[in-house]
Design a protein around this motif. Structure first.
Motif, PDB file in Angstrom:
ATOM      1  N   ARG A  17       0.832  -1.216   0.000  1.00 55.79           N
ATOM      2  CA  ARG A  17       0.000   0.000   0.000  1.00 55.79           C
ATOM      3  C   ARG A  17       0.858   1.254   0.000  1.00 55.79           C
ATOM      4  O   ARG A  17       0.564   2.219  -0.690  1.00 55.79           O
ATOM      5  CB  ARG A  17      -0.923   0.008   1.211  1.00 55.79           C
ATOM      6  CG  ARG A  17      -2.092  -0.893   1.070  1.00 55.79           C
ATOM      7  CD  ARG A  17      -3.040  -0.686   2.214  1.00 55.79           C
ATOM      8  NE  ARG A  17      -4.185  -1.567   2.045  1.00 55.79           N
ATOM      9  CZ  ARG A  17      -5.058  -1.794   2.977  1.00 55.79           C
ATOM     10  NH1 ARG A  17      -4.936  -1.206   4.145  1.00 55.79           N
ATOM     11  NH2 ARG A  17      -6.069  -2.597   2.749  1.00 55.79           N
ATOM     12  N   LEU A  18       1.921   1.227   0.790  1.00 53.34           N
ATOM     13  CA  LEU A  18       2.818   2.388   0.856  1.00 53.34           C
ATOM     14  C   LEU A  18       3.483   2.628  -0.487  1.00 53.34           C
ATOM     15  O   LEU A  18       3.536   3.768  -0.965  1.00 53.34           O
ATOM     16  CB  LEU A  18       3.874   2.184   1.943  1.00 53.34           C
ATOM     17  CG  LEU A  18       4.915   3.296   2.075  1.00 53.34           C
ATOM     18  CD1 LEU A  18       4.255   4.598   2.476  1.00 53.34           C
ATOM     19  CD2 LEU A  18       5.993   2.896   3.062  1.00 53.34           C
ATOM     20  N   VAL A  19       3.978   1.586  -1.119  1.00 51.03           N
ATOM     21  CA  VAL A  19       4.628   1.734  -2.423  1.00 51.03           C
ATOM     22  C   VAL A  19       3.616   2.202  -3.462  1.00 51.03           C
ATOM     23  O   VAL A  19       3.938   3.040  -4.309  1.00 51.03           O
ATOM     24  CB  VAL A  19       5.317   0.418  -2.847  1.00 51.03           C
ATOM     25  CG1 VAL A  19       5.805   0.494  -4.283  1.00 51.03           C
ATOM     26  CG2 VAL A  19       6.478   0.100  -1.922  1.00 51.03           C
ATOM     27  N   ALA A  20       2.386   1.707  -3.404  1.00 51.07           N
ATOM     28  CA  ALA A  20       1.352   2.149  -4.342  1.00 51.07           C
ATOM     29  C   ALA A  20       1.050   3.633  -4.158  1.00 51.07           C
ATOM     30  O   ALA A  20       0.903   4.373  -5.141  1.00 51.07           O
ATOM     31  CB  ALA A  20       0.086   1.320  -4.165  1.00 51.07           C
ATOM     32  N   ALA A 100      12.421   4.666 -14.684  1.00 39.66           N
ATOM     33  CA  ALA A 100      13.352   3.926 -13.830  1.00 39.66           C
ATOM     34  C   ALA A 100      12.859   3.883 -12.383  1.00 39.66           C
ATOM     35  O   ALA A 100      12.915   2.840 -11.726  1.00 39.66           O
ATOM     36  CB  ALA A 100      14.739   4.552 -13.900  1.00 39.66           C
ATOM     37  N   ILE A 101      12.367   5.003 -11.894  1.00 40.41           N
ATOM     38  CA  ILE A 101      11.844   5.045 -10.519  1.00 40.41           C
ATOM     39  C   ILE A 101      10.656   4.107 -10.383  1.00 40.41           C
ATOM     40  O   ILE A 101      10.557   3.344  -9.421  1.00 40.41           O
ATOM     41  CB  ILE A 101      11.467   6.489 -10.125  1.00 40.41           C
ATOM     42  CG1 ILE A 101      12.729   7.342  -9.980  1.00 40.41           C
ATOM     43  CG2 ILE A 101      10.654   6.511  -8.839  1.00 40.41           C
ATOM     44  CD1 ILE A 101      12.462   8.817  -9.801  1.00 40.41           C
ATOM     45  N   ARG A 102       9.742   4.140 -11.368  1.00 36.02           N
ATOM     46  CA  ARG A 102       8.578   3.252 -11.314  1.00 36.02           C
ATOM     47  C   ARG A 102       8.997   1.788 -11.416  1.00 36.02           C
ATOM     48  O   ARG A 102       8.405   0.917 -10.791  1.00 36.02           O
ATOM     49  CB  ARG A 102       7.586   3.594 -12.419  1.00 36.02           C
ATOM     50  CG  ARG A 102       6.796   4.859 -12.195  1.00 36.02           C
ATOM     51  CD  ARG A 102       6.008   4.835 -10.889  1.00 36.02           C
ATOM     52  NE  ARG A 102       5.139   3.692 -10.739  1.00 36.02           N
ATOM     53  CZ  ARG A 102       3.870   3.637 -11.075  1.00 36.02           C
ATOM     54  NH1 ARG A 102       3.286   4.707 -11.569  1.00 36.02           N
ATOM     55  NH2 ARG A 102       3.169   2.548 -10.903  1.00 36.02           N
ATOM     56  N   GLY A 103      10.038   1.507 -12.197  1.00 35.87           N
ATOM     57  CA  GLY A 103      10.533   0.143 -12.298  1.00 35.87           C
ATOM     58  C   GLY A 103      11.069  -0.366 -10.973  1.00 35.87           C
ATOM     59  O   GLY A 103      10.794  -1.502 -10.563  1.00 35.87           O
ATOM     60  N   VAL A 104      11.833   0.470 -10.287  1.00 32.26           N
ATOM     61  CA  VAL A 104      12.354   0.097  -8.971  1.00 32.26           C
ATOM     62  C   VAL A 104      11.208  -0.107  -7.986  1.00 32.26           C
ATOM     63  O   VAL A 104      11.218  -1.058  -7.183  1.00 32.26           O
ATOM     64  CB  VAL A 104      13.359   1.155  -8.444  1.00 32.26           C
ATOM     65  CG1 VAL A 104      13.691   0.937  -7.005  1.00 32.26           C
ATOM     66  CG2 VAL A 104      14.614   1.151  -9.308  1.00 32.26           C
ATOM     67  N   MET A 105      10.219   0.746  -8.043  1.00 29.59           N
ATOM     68  CA  MET A 105       9.078   0.612  -7.144  1.00 29.59           C
ATOM     69  C   MET A 105       8.303  -0.675  -7.398  1.00 29.59           C
ATOM     70  O   MET A 105       7.828  -1.314  -6.458  1.00 29.59           O
ATOM     71  CB  MET A 105       8.156   1.828  -7.264  1.00 29.59           C
ATOM     72  CG  MET A 105       8.789   3.091  -6.762  1.00 29.59           C
ATOM     73  SD  MET A 105       7.719   4.501  -7.035  1.00 29.59           S
ATOM     74  CE  MET A 105       7.256   4.826  -5.345  1.00 29.59           C
ATOM     75  N   SER A 106       8.190  -1.059  -8.651  1.00 25.35           N
ATOM     76  CA  SER A 106       7.475  -2.300  -8.940  1.00 25.35           C
ATOM     77  C   SER A 106       8.271  -3.515  -8.456  1.00 25.35           C
ATOM     78  O   SER A 106       7.690  -4.531  -8.079  1.00 25.35           O
ATOM     79  CB  SER A 106       7.163  -2.427 -10.435  1.00 25.35           C
ATOM     80  OG  SER A 106       8.344  -2.632 -11.172  1.00 25.35           O
ATOM     81  N   LEU A 107       9.593  -3.405  -8.433  1.00 22.84           N
ATOM     82  CA  LEU A 107      10.400  -4.493  -7.894  1.00 22.84           C
ATOM     83  C   LEU A 107      10.245  -4.617  -6.374  1.00 22.84           C
ATOM     84  O   LEU A 107      10.377  -5.700  -5.816  1.00 22.84           O
ATOM     85  CB  LEU A 107      11.879  -4.286  -8.233  1.00 22.84           C
ATOM     86  CG  LEU A 107      12.262  -4.467  -9.711  1.00 22.84           C
ATOM     87  CD1 LEU A 107      13.736  -4.107  -9.901  1.00 22.84           C
ATOM     88  CD2 LEU A 107      11.992  -5.878 -10.160  1.00 22.84           C
ATOM     89  N   LEU A 108       9.970  -3.501  -5.720  1.00 25.57           N
ATOM     90  CA  LEU A 108       9.824  -3.513  -4.267  1.00 25.57           C
ATOM     91  C   LEU A 108       8.582  -4.269  -3.789  1.00 25.57           C
ATOM     92  O   LEU A 108       8.558  -4.747  -2.662  1.00 25.57           O
ATOM     93  CB  LEU A 108       9.782  -2.084  -3.728  1.00 25.57           C
ATOM     94  CG  LEU A 108      11.076  -1.285  -3.841  1.00 25.57           C
ATOM     95  CD1 LEU A 108      10.846   0.140  -3.383  1.00 25.57           C
ATOM     96  CD2 LEU A 108      12.184  -1.932  -3.036  1.00 25.57           C
ATOM     97  N   VAL A 109       7.566  -4.354  -4.621  1.00 22.89           N
ATOM     98  CA  VAL A 109       6.338  -5.013  -4.183  1.00 22.89           C
ATOM     99  C   VAL A 109       6.309  -6.497  -4.524  1.00 22.89           C
ATOM    100  O   VAL A 109       5.365  -7.186  -4.189  1.00 22.89           O
ATOM    101  CB  VAL A 109       5.071  -4.324  -4.778  1.00 22.89           C
ATOM    102  CG1 VAL A 109       4.955  -2.925  -4.255  1.00 22.89           C
ATOM    103  CG2 VAL A 109       5.076  -4.379  -6.279  1.00 22.89           C
ATOM    104  N   ARG A 110       7.312  -6.987  -5.186  1.00 16.38           N
ATOM    105  CA  ARG A 110       7.355  -8.422  -5.531  1.00 16.38           C
ATOM    106  C   ARG A 110       7.770  -9.249  -4.378  1.00 16.38           C
ATOM    107  O   ARG A 110       8.376  -8.926  -3.468  1.00 16.38           O
ATOM    108  CB  ARG A 110       8.304  -8.658  -6.689  1.00 16.38           C
ATOM    109  CG  ARG A 110       7.718  -8.114  -7.972  1.00 16.38           C
ATOM    110  CD  ARG A 110       8.583  -8.472  -9.116  1.00 16.38           C
ATOM    111  NE  ARG A 110       7.871  -8.061 -10.326  1.00 16.38           N
ATOM    112  CZ  ARG A 110       8.286  -8.354 -11.512  1.00 16.38           C
ATOM    113  NH1 ARG A 110       9.356  -9.061 -11.684  1.00 16.38           N
ATOM    114  NH2 ARG A 110       7.615  -7.964 -12.553  1.00 16.38           N
TER     115      ARG A 110
END
Length: 110
Positions: A17-20, A100-110
């Motif tokens: 939720r925080l990352v979203a 790039a920032i969004r890519g890193v964020m999507s990796l954080l939720v995996r």
């Protein structure tokens, strides 16, 4: 039906939720930056008067973000229209940084 259950379980984790939320804020900030830089590009293209208040507002708001790219390329002028290539490069670079920032964020939720 199965996807709804997965989504509900997915969002039960607090860090997701925080990352979203952070992703939405990043999108909002970059969207605002893109909008301001595009307005500046249009104002330069149509040779707006630098002394005009709206021009000054947009110029001052975008200056910190444009400064690293200023003078990178010359401005092309044809029939009174001005195309500032450095502004286009700035938009592309910021789009890449945003991705790039969004890519890193999507990796954080995996």
């Amino acid at each position: 039906m199965a996807t709804e259950v997965i989504r509900e379980e997915h969002y039960e984790r607090p860090h997701v939720r925080l990352v979203a939320l952070l992703a939405r804020l990043v999108d909002l900030a970059f969207g605002l930056l893109y909008t301001l830089l595009l307005i500046r590009l249009v104002l330069v293209f149509f040779a707006a008067r630098p002394g005009a208040g709206f021009y000054q507002l947009i110029h001052n708001a975008t200056e910190p973000f444009y400064r690293p790219f200023e003078g990178l390329f010359t401005t092309t002028t044809f029939n009174g229209w001005h195309l500032e290539w450095s502004l286009l490069v700035a938009l592309v670079v910021y789009a890449l940084v945003h991705g790039a920032i969004r890519g890193v964020m999507s990796l954080l939720v995996r």
